[in-house]
Design a protein around this motif. Structure first.
Motif, PDB file in Angstrom:
ATOM      1  N   LEU A 386     -22.719  37.345 -20.857  1.00 19.26           N
ATOM      2  CA  LEU A 386     -21.576  36.488 -21.132  1.00 19.26           C
ATOM      3  C   LEU A 386     -22.004  35.019 -21.182  1.00 19.26           C
ATOM      4  CD1 LEU A 386     -18.245  37.263 -19.240  1.00 19.26           C
ATOM      5  CD2 LEU A 386     -18.525  36.207 -21.464  1.00 19.26           C
ATOM      6  N   PHE A 389     -23.709  34.276 -24.325  1.00 20.42           N
ATOM      7  CA  PHE A 389     -22.736  34.288 -25.399  1.00 20.42           C
ATOM      8  C   PHE A 389     -21.955  32.978 -25.451  1.00 20.42           C
ATOM      9  CE2 PHE A 389     -19.841  35.871 -28.413  1.00 20.42           C
ATOM     10  CZ  PHE A 389     -18.557  35.581 -27.984  1.00 20.42           C
ATOM     11  N   GLU A 390     -21.475  32.539 -24.279  1.00 18.18           N
ATOM     12  CA  GLU A 390     -20.711  31.302 -24.236  1.00 18.18           C
ATOM     13  C   GLU A 390     -21.555  30.130 -24.693  1.00 18.18           C
ATOM     14  OE1 GLU A 390     -17.671  30.605 -23.873  1.00 18.18           O
ATOM     15  OE2 GLU A 390     -16.672  32.037 -22.584  1.00 18.18           O
ATOM     16  N   LEU A 396     -16.897  23.503 -26.886  1.00 19.69           N
ATOM     17  CA  LEU A 396     -16.302  22.559 -25.944  1.00 19.69           C
ATOM     18  C   LEU A 396     -17.150  22.506 -24.681  1.00 19.69           C
ATOM     19  CD1 LEU A 396     -12.695  23.884 -26.362  1.00 19.69           C
ATOM     20  CD2 LEU A 396     -13.452  21.620 -27.053  1.00 19.69           C
ATOM     21  N   THR A 398     -16.082  22.427 -21.657  1.00 19.17           N
ATOM     22  CA  THR A 398     -15.587  23.324 -20.606  1.00 19.17           C
ATOM     23  C   THR A 398     -16.284  24.673 -20.689  1.00 19.17           C
ATOM     24  OG1 THR A 398     -13.746  23.813 -22.082  1.00 19.17           O
ATOM     25  CG2 THR A 398     -13.331  22.309 -20.257  1.00 19.17           C
ATOM     26  N   GLN A 399     -16.624  25.081 -21.908  1.00 17.68           N
ATOM     27  CA  GLN A 399     -17.330  26.349 -22.048  1.00 17.68           C
ATOM     28  C   GLN A 399     -18.699  26.276 -21.382  1.00 17.68           C
ATOM     29  OE1 GLN A 399     -16.309  26.522 -26.409  1.00 17.68           O
ATOM     30  NE2 GLN A 399     -16.736  28.685 -26.056  1.00 17.68           N
ATOM     31  N   ILE A 401     -19.658  24.339 -18.969  1.00 18.79           N
ATOM     32  CA  ILE A 401     -19.517  24.313 -17.513  1.00 18.79           C
ATOM     33  C   ILE A 401     -19.307  25.716 -16.990  1.00 18.79           C
ATOM     34  CG2 ILE A 401     -18.049  23.539 -15.607  1.00 18.79           C
ATOM     35  CD1 ILE A 401     -17.430  21.039 -17.241  1.00 18.79           C
ATOM     36  N   ARG A 402     -18.404  26.450 -17.671  1.00 14.76           N
ATOM     37  CA  ARG A 402     -18.122  27.805 -17.238  1.00 14.76           C
ATOM     38  C   ARG A 402     -19.369  28.672 -17.336  1.00 14.76           C
ATOM     39  NH1 ARG A 402     -13.910  28.732 -20.221  1.00 14.76           N
ATOM     40  NH2 ARG A 402     -14.876  30.000 -21.838  1.00 14.76           N
ATOM     41  N   ASP A 405     -21.562  27.950 -14.370  1.00 16.53           N
ATOM     42  CA  ASP A 405     -21.026  28.607 -13.160  1.00 16.53           C
ATOM     43  C   ASP A 405     -21.360  30.084 -13.179  1.00 16.53           C
ATOM     44  OD1 ASP A 405     -17.926  26.664 -13.137  1.00 16.53           O
ATOM     45  OD2 ASP A 405     -19.905  26.261 -12.267  1.00 16.53           O
ATOM     46  N   MET A 406     -21.122  30.684 -14.349  1.00 18.89           N
ATOM     47  CA  MET A 406     -21.315  32.114 -14.482  1.00 18.89           C
ATOM     48  C   MET A 406     -22.766  32.490 -14.254  1.00 18.89           C
ATOM     49  SD  MET A 406     -19.757  34.228 -17.595  1.00 18.89           S
ATOM     50  CE  MET A 406     -18.056  33.823 -17.365  1.00 18.89           C
TER      51      MET A 406
ATOM     52  N   TYR B 194     -15.720  34.743 -32.301  1.00 16.92           N
ATOM     53  CA  TYR B 194     -15.917  34.440 -30.891  1.00 16.92           C
ATOM     54  C   TYR B 194     -14.913  35.187 -30.037  1.00 16.92           C
ATOM     55  CZ  TYR B 194     -15.412  31.706 -26.581  1.00 16.92           C
ATOM     56  OH  TYR B 194     -15.296  31.324 -25.269  1.00 16.92           O
ATOM     57  N   GLU B 197     -15.586  39.018 -29.955  1.00 14.44           N
ATOM     58  CA  GLU B 197     -16.758  39.387 -29.150  1.00 14.44           C
ATOM     59  C   GLU B 197     -16.537  39.091 -27.684  1.00 14.44           C
ATOM     60  OE1 GLU B 197     -20.504  38.097 -31.512  1.00 14.44           O
ATOM     61  OE2 GLU B 197     -21.147  38.869 -29.540  1.00 14.44           O
ATOM     62  N   HIS B 201     -17.312  41.402 -24.173  1.00 17.29           N
ATOM     63  CA  HIS B 201     -18.114  40.969 -23.021  1.00 17.29           C
ATOM     64  C   HIS B 201     -17.300  40.973 -21.738  1.00 17.29           C
ATOM     65  CE1 HIS B 201     -21.883  39.833 -24.892  1.00 17.29           C
ATOM     66  NE2 HIS B 201     -21.229  39.223 -25.858  1.00 17.29           N
ATOM     67  N   GLN B 359      -9.701  27.048 -22.927  1.00 14.93           N
ATOM     68  CA  GLN B 359     -11.043  26.964 -22.361  1.00 14.93           C
ATOM     69  C   GLN B 359     -11.036  26.230 -21.032  1.00 14.93           C
ATOM     70  OE1 GLN B 359     -13.111  28.874 -23.479  1.00 14.93           O
ATOM     71  NE2 GLN B 359     -13.667  28.637 -25.631  1.00 14.93           N
ATOM     72  N   GLU B 360     -10.238  25.155 -20.986  1.00 14.23           N
ATOM     73  CA  GLU B 360     -10.135  24.412 -19.727  1.00 14.23           C
ATOM     74  C   GLU B 360      -9.605  25.306 -18.621  1.00 14.23           C
ATOM     75  OE1 GLU B 360      -8.958  20.012 -21.193  1.00 14.23           O
ATOM     76  OE2 GLU B 360      -7.620  20.932 -19.685  1.00 14.23           O
ATOM     77  N   LYS B 362      -9.534  28.501 -18.391  1.00 14.21           N
ATOM     78  CA  LYS B 362     -10.398  29.607 -18.021  1.00 14.21           C
ATOM     79  C   LYS B 362     -11.561  29.152 -17.169  1.00 14.21           C
ATOM     80  CE  LYS B 362      -7.965  32.731 -18.847  1.00 14.21           C
ATOM     81  NZ  LYS B 362      -7.308  33.150 -17.588  1.00 14.21           N
ATOM     82  N   THR B 363     -12.064  27.967 -17.449  1.00 11.90           N
ATOM     83  CA  THR B 363     -13.142  27.461 -16.613  1.00 11.90           C
ATOM     84  C   THR B 363     -12.655  27.302 -15.186  1.00 11.90           C
ATOM     85  OG1 THR B 363     -14.173  26.327 -18.464  1.00 11.90           O
ATOM     86  CG2 THR B 363     -14.765  25.563 -16.263  1.00 11.90           C
ATOM     87  N   MET B 366     -11.870  30.875 -13.651  1.00 14.31           N
ATOM     88  CA  MET B 366     -13.088  31.594 -13.272  1.00 14.31           C
ATOM     89  C   MET B 366     -13.793  30.897 -12.127  1.00 14.31           C
ATOM     90  SD  MET B 366     -12.905  34.248 -14.824  1.00 14.31           S
ATOM     91  CE  MET B 366     -14.387  35.028 -14.230  1.00 14.31           C
ATOM     92  N   PHE B 370     -14.874  32.870  -8.966  1.00 16.60           N
ATOM     93  CA  PHE B 370     -16.258  32.928  -8.491  1.00 16.60           C
ATOM     94  C   PHE B 370     -16.343  32.481  -7.049  1.00 16.60           C
ATOM     95  CE2 PHE B 370     -17.524  34.394 -12.304  1.00 16.60           C
ATOM     96  CZ  PHE B 370     -17.761  33.512 -13.338  1.00 16.60           C
TER      97      PHE B 370
END
Lengths: 572, 401
Positions: A386, A389-390, A396, A398-399, A401-402, A405-406, B194, B197, B201, B359-360, B362-363, B366, B370
């Motif tokens: 993942l 992929f991101e 963006l 934010t993606q 950053i995520r 983290d991931m 995107y 897919e 994932h 996106q914001e 979801k970050t 998550m 986490f």
């Protein structure tokens, strides 16, 4: 799109994490885990356990630190040792460098001798001799290696039809009887069976370590190489246990097996078939030595237990005796009076049940830990995919950053997975003591069975004597007119002779019985004494492993908690 | 409660200055089983606290059931094309699990998140349907529910089916199976790929997360069984050793409970957010389908208008009597065409904004998940280490004696 567990395991193994140390150690895990996965659940819990660690690393060597076993090579006789000390105070593992470390120049592990700091070793009743009468400076080290295919040399019309495998047995010792420091012989499995049979004849009443299974089914089903490796490991374990038994290590049979070049000179079990088929009347003849040229069979052979299928008449007689013991109501001439023994037997039977139960639960626990490690690994892998992929599709910030983290979480998950598997390998090591004891309890059953059959022999002979005496009485009182004096005197002589011989046999049988009783007693004492230490060590090992691995796992996650703490604050 | 949005809602906040800051705070609580047998269902209390003038008073409590939430979602979907409507938890029709405590709690949590997301979305929070949902009495609610329009005329249970159809249609379009009307927008193409897919994932990650929950339960169970077995084994031994064995058994039991707790924590705070993520992506796919529809409509109308123009010219040349009527029709068509274009362009604009917001969000979501995951794992591992560590000195004492 779901990935198989197996596939993900391979991917996991090829994963290079930032922490290269862990990665290196993990790739060394692979062979351990393969052996673990393949052999772990494929053998009967009651059979002598197949080792679950790679070939040359014996459980005796493993203190509870993360292992990095070498890949199993048959002729690699180096065993890894670890610089880690006593597990009582778990060291900070972050600093442990995992690599095959210094090796004892002999390459052998020392059996039965406890080094001061290594009380973390799992050692079993079956492989320790520290409390035996032998001084701790005596050693008998055995290693099994180098399997080779050989062809049955005797007449075989079809070439290559009769092949078998031999193993190289290397012994190093300072025991006086051996007359030398090192011996190397080649033996096949049949020889081991012979050795085992002879030992059980000679050492009745002792708790003799059970030999490896013949494993007929496995040999058909498994790959040849795999099977041979399993067998090699099992043989080594067996011989080591024999060498650790305080009495058996001194036996001639073992020495002959380890020392004598060429064909194994141990005779197969004495065949007394023919002598018995002639009937009881001929028994005394055979005891004193018969005249048809067959070898003299000593009285002591008679007092061997009746072999299945061979000592037919004797079997029938003893069976009759035991039936009359059970159902006749009349008290047998000698009975098991030792109430204390009966109490012990009961106690050990109960113990056996608990060991069976505990070893089953241990197996489930191991499986659960294995599954946990696998799933954690799968999760980590999914997150890594993942993340990639991101990052590839990041439009963006934010993606990104995520994704970062991931990635951290994924790394922690993969590390956690490896730690779980490491923990599991050690858990298996330690809880294997339970499996070993299952084998031992079989030996106990055999030893008690020896006692029963010896007692049965005594009872049978007493019964014989009693009927012989009755015959004498009847003969005395019968009318001399029927047989004529000469014939009667002749018969009387014969009977008296038979009685004499049977008396001798009876005395011998009683001596044998008493000897077995004493063996039982001393072995029970030894069992109780050593079991306590074995079990404590087992639990110590198990518990301290849990502590050290869980500490490490906790630390990995603590980092992530720290890294993601802002999210918690924001949402508060 | 779950709100990371900076705007209006935040159910954990009590109104500090009621008149100053406008706020709308909602919570879904107190699930209760209603009815019997096949007709049984769960009802929830929905508590609204607000100072907004459009609402009746500072606090209102209503009773709602799952189908009411579905109604709200459907209405919003119809009205706010282009906006990613917050997803709902699935309708679970498997009888066995419908009333399990865990399932009910998971659903309640998901519904609470759902309403809060709507309440904190700057557009959606102004919806009249939301107000109805939060305030109307049961009869009004039921009447509203039965007046379904548009593609949602069917019963809510069939909504999944509809979404599936929409999804497959969208896949067809995305995969290029349906040739004709597609936007020639490379960036949008990338976005569509995107999203599709991403769903795969995420679904895989969620699957592993769910399995991990199960593993915790299994490990807990086997540890408990092992502890019991060790206990029994200890009974065969003498005093000191037997005691240590039984202590080990006790610790195992205690750790088994810890593991079960952690399994639950994982389920609610890690696996659920992952599932929620998947649902959110599915909701985006529905919007993608809407956009495709709107685009198609626009294109079709444009075609029709062109044809009509040709027709008109013909009529003008022939001075037909049908001309005035045709001209009137043409005007109507032109208006429709403009409407369709406007609708489509709105969707495009909204989607662009929504993607950023998505996106914001979801970050953040998550990140929290986490954090909870790591916290739980650390807590568990440390708990296990501590428990076993306390046993070591006793074991030590045993071996020396």
């Amino acid at each position: 799109m779901g990935s198989q567990i197996n596939a993900s395991r391979e991917e996991l193994e090829s994963l290079v994490l930032d922490d290269s140390l862990t990665a290196k150690s993990y790739s060394n895990y692979k062979s351990a885990m393969t052996t673990l996965a393949d052999s772990r659940f494929h053998h009967h819990p009651l059979s002598p356990p197949i080792t679950t660690t790679p070939a040359d690393s014996d459980p005796l060597l493993f203190p509870p630190s993360p292992p990095s076993p070498p890949s199993p090579k048959h002729d690699d006789i180096r065993s890894p040792k670890y610089s880690d000390d006593s597990y009582v105070k778990p060291p900070p593992y972050a600093d442990v460098v995992l690599s095959p470390l210094d090796v004892d120049d002999s390459g052998f592990e020392v059996n039965g001798i406890e080094s001061p700091n290594k009380n973390s070793e799992k050692s079993t009743f079956l492989s320790r001799s520290s409390s035996s009468s032998s001084s701790s400076s005596e050693y008998l080290k055995i290693q099994v290696s180098n399997p080779q295919k050989e062809v049955e040399s005797s007449n075989s019309l079809v070439p290559g039809a009769n092949t078998y495998v031999t193993y190289l047995i290397t012994t190093r010792t300072n025991l006086a009887d051996y007359g030398g420091p090192e011996f190397i012989v080649r033996r096949r499995f049949k020889d081991v069976v012979t050795l085992s049979d002879r030992l059980s004849e000679s050492y009745r009443g002792f708790f003799i370590p059970p030999r490896p299974d013949k494993s007929v089914v496995e040999s058909q089903v498994m790959q040849k190489q795999e099977f041979v490796e399993l067998r090699r490991v099992a043989l080594e374990r067996y011989l080591k246990r024999l060498a650790a038994h305080p009495v058996i290590r001194k036996s001639d049979e073992l020495r002959v097996f380890l020392q004598v070049q060429g064909k194994l000179p141990l005779v197969r079990s004495t065949d007394v078939a023919s002598r018995m088929l002639d009937g009881a009347v001929n028994l005394p003849k055979q005891l004193i030595g018969d005249y048809s040229g067959r070898s003299v069979i000593g009285v002591q052979d008679v007092v061997q237990p009746a072999k299945g299928g061979r000592d037919l008449l004797r079997i029938f007689k003893e069976l009759k005796q035991s039936v009359s013991n059970d159902w006749g109501g009349a008290k047998p001439p000698v009975e098991e009076e030792d109430k204390e023994f009966l109490g012990q037997k009961e106690r050990l039977r109960y113990l056996e049940q608990q060991i069976v139960n505990a070893s089953q639960q241990a197996e489930s626990l191991v499986k659960a830990q294995q599954d946990m490690g696998d799933t954690l690994g799968g999760l980590g892998l999914a997150f890594i995919k993942l993340t990639k992929f991101e990052n590839e599709n990041a439009a963006l910030n934010t993606q990104r950053i995520r994704a970062a983290d991931m990635k951290n979480v994924a790394t922690a998950a993969v590390k956690g997975s490896r730690l779980y598997r490491g923990l599991n390998a050690q858990t298996v090591n330690h809880l294997d003591t339970l499996h070993d004891y299952l084998g031992l309890m079989l030996a106990v059953d055999t030893a008690f069975a020896d006692r029963s059959s010896a007692l049965l022999t005594v009872q049978t002979l007493l019964s014989d004597l009693s009927s012989l005496h009755s015959k004498v009485e009847r003969l005395k009182t019968s009318s001399s007119k029927r047989f004529g004096d000469n014939s009667r005197i002749h018969k009387m002589e014969e009977l008296k002779e038979t009685i004499r011989v049977t008396e001798d046999a009876k005395n011998c049988a009683i001596r044998q019985y008493e000897r077995i009783k004493e063996n039982n007693r001393s072995e029970i004492e030894r069992l109780d004494r050593e079991r306590k230490d074995e079990f404590v060590n087992m639990l110590k090992g198990f518990v301290s492993n849990q502590v050290s691995y869980m500490e490490r796992i906790g630390n990995e996650w603590a980092k992530i908690v720290e890294d993601t703490s802002q999210y918690a604050e924001d949402s508060a | 409660m779950i709100t990371q949005q900076r705007s209006l809602s935040g159910s954990s906040q009590s109104p500090r200055s009621p008149s100053a800051q406008p706020f709308l705070s909602v919570s879904v609580t107190d699930p209760a089983k209603m009815g019997n047998g096949v007709q049984a269902y769960i009802s929830y209390k929905v508590i609204t606290k607000t100072n907004l003038p459009e609402y009746q008073g500072p606090e209102k409590i209503v009773i709602r059931r799952y189908t009411d939430f579905v109604w709200l979602r459907d209405r919003l979907f119809e009205r706010y094309r282009g906006i990613f409507i917050p997803p709902l938890p699935e309708k679970n029709t498997v009888e066995k699990f419908r009333f399990s405590a865990e399932f009910i709690e998971m659903r309640r949590q998901a519904l609470d998140i759902f309403v809060n997301r709507i309440a904190s979305h700057h557009e959606l929070q102004q919806s009249e349907d939301l107000r109805t949902f939060l305030q109307a009495d049961e009869q009004t609610m039921e009447r509203a529910r039965s007046q379904e329009t548009g593609i949602f005329k069917k019963k809510p249970t069939d909504l999944m089916q509809i979404f599936k159809e929409v999804q497959s249609k969208v896949s067809d379009v995305v995969l290029g199976k349906e040739k004709p009307v597609e936007e020639c927008n490379p960036e949008y193409e990338k976005l569509k790929h995107y999203i599709f897919e991403l769903e795969d994932h995420l679904a895989e990650a969620q699957k592993h997360a769910y399995r991990l929950v199960k593993r915790h339960r299994e490990l807990g169970q086997s540890l408990s069984d092992f502890g019991k077995a060790v206990n029994l084994l200890g009974a065969c031994e003498g005093n000191a050793l037997g005691k240590v064995f039984s202590e080990l058994g006790a610790k195992s039991e205690m750790l088994s409970i810890k593991l079960q707790k952690e399994a639950h924590h994982l389920l609610m705070n890690f696996e659920e957010p992952l599932k929620d993520y998947v649902r959110a992506v599915q909701s985006i796919k529905a919007t993608i389908a809407e956009r495709a529809n709107a685009f198609r409509q626009q294109c079709e109308l444009a075609e029709t208008i062109k044809l009509k123009e040709i027709d008109l010219d013909r009529l003008r040349v022939t001075r037909s009597e049908k001309l005035p009527e045709a001209e009137r029709d043409y005007e109507v068509l032109k208006a429709d065409g403009e409407e369709a274009t406007r609708r489509f362009e709105t969707i495009v604009k909204l989607m662009n904004e929504e993607i950023v917001r998505f996106q914001e969000q979801k970050t953040t979501d998550m990140g929290v998940a986490f954090h909870e995951f790591a916290k739980g794992q650390a807590r568990l591992a440390n708990g296990i280490a501590d428990a076993w560590r306390s046993l070591l000195p006793k074991l030590e004492a045993c071996s020396s004696s």
